[in-house]
Design a protein around this motif. Structure first.
Motif, PDB file in Angstrom:
ATOM      1  N   MET A   1      75.978 -29.030  74.691  1.00 38.83           N
ATOM      2  CA  MET A   1      76.968 -28.919  73.951  1.00 38.83           C
ATOM      3  C   MET A   1      76.628 -28.122  72.547  1.00 38.83           C
ATOM      4  O   MET A   1      75.543 -28.346  72.028  1.00 38.83           O
ATOM      5  N   LYS A   2      77.365 -27.251  72.217  1.00 31.90           N
ATOM      6  CA  LYS A   2      77.101 -26.375  71.116  1.00 31.90           C
ATOM      7  C   LYS A   2      77.708 -26.996  69.813  1.00 31.90           C
ATOM      8  O   LYS A   2      78.702 -27.383  69.791  1.00 31.90           O
ATOM      9  N   THR A   3      76.983 -27.181  68.528  1.00 32.06           N
ATOM     10  CA  THR A   3      77.637 -27.780  67.432  1.00 32.06           C
ATOM     11  C   THR A   3      77.842 -26.638  66.349  1.00 32.06           C
ATOM     12  O   THR A   3      76.693 -25.805  66.342  1.00 32.06           O
ATOM     13  N   THR A   4      78.868 -26.727  65.737  1.00 28.75           N
ATOM     14  CA  THR A   4      78.965 -25.587  64.595  1.00 28.75           C
ATOM     15  C   THR A   4      79.066 -26.559  63.286  1.00 28.75           C
ATOM     16  O   THR A   4      79.792 -27.725  63.482  1.00 28.75           O
ATOM     17  N   GLY A   5      78.828 -25.919  62.089  1.00 36.33           N
ATOM     18  CA  GLY A   5      79.198 -26.432  60.807  1.00 36.33           C
ATOM     19  C   GLY A   5      78.007 -27.333  60.233  1.00 36.33           C
ATOM     20  O   GLY A   5      76.975 -27.214  60.954  1.00 36.33           O
ATOM     21  N   MET A   6      78.280 -27.960  59.389  1.00 36.24           N
ATOM     22  CA  MET A   6      77.213 -28.970  58.523  1.00 36.24           C
ATOM     23  C   MET A   6      77.491 -30.338  58.902  1.00 36.24           C
ATOM     24  O   MET A   6      78.813 -30.773  58.882  1.00 36.24           O
TER      25      MET A   6
END
Length: 117
Positions: A1-6
């Motif tokens: 799973m790819k996560t983006t953001g903070m």
């Protein structure tokens, strides 16, 4: 799973660092304003001391009133003046508790000593 953001933790850390930097900057700015006010008061008093010396040469007495100094950071007044001595006092508009909120210059001295160095 790819996560983006903070993440929230990362955001809190960034905000804490920004708060610390703002606190340091605010203290430095306040100190600089006080130093600048002190230098302005000293310069005005030295200028008036020169005016008094000139007045003594011309009239053999010191002037009881001096040209007004328009500065909202401090006020200046001639405390006394005669043929032998004069006293001019500069008072800061804000009390900083530094001991340099009131400067005095006479024909023979400058007080308090620590503020004139």
């Amino acid at each position: 799973m790819k996560t983006t953001g903070m993440t929230v933790i990362e955001l809190v850390i960034v905000l804490a660092i920004c708060g610390i930097l703002a606190a340091i900057g605010s203290a430095s700015y306040s100190s600089q304003r006080h130093t600048q006010r002190l230098y302005a008061m000293r310069a005005a008093l030295i200028h008036l001391e020169a005016e008094q010396a000139n007045q003594l040469l011309l009239t053999q007495t010191y002037a009881t009133s001096m040209p007004s100094v328009n500065d909202k950071r401090f006020s200046i007044r001639v405390m006394n003046a005669d043929s032998r001595d004069f006293t001019i006092k500069a008072t800061s508009a804000t009390d900083t508790g530094s001991g340099c909120d009131e400067l005095t210059i006479t024909s023979t001295s400058r007080q308090p000593d620590k503020c004139w160095k």
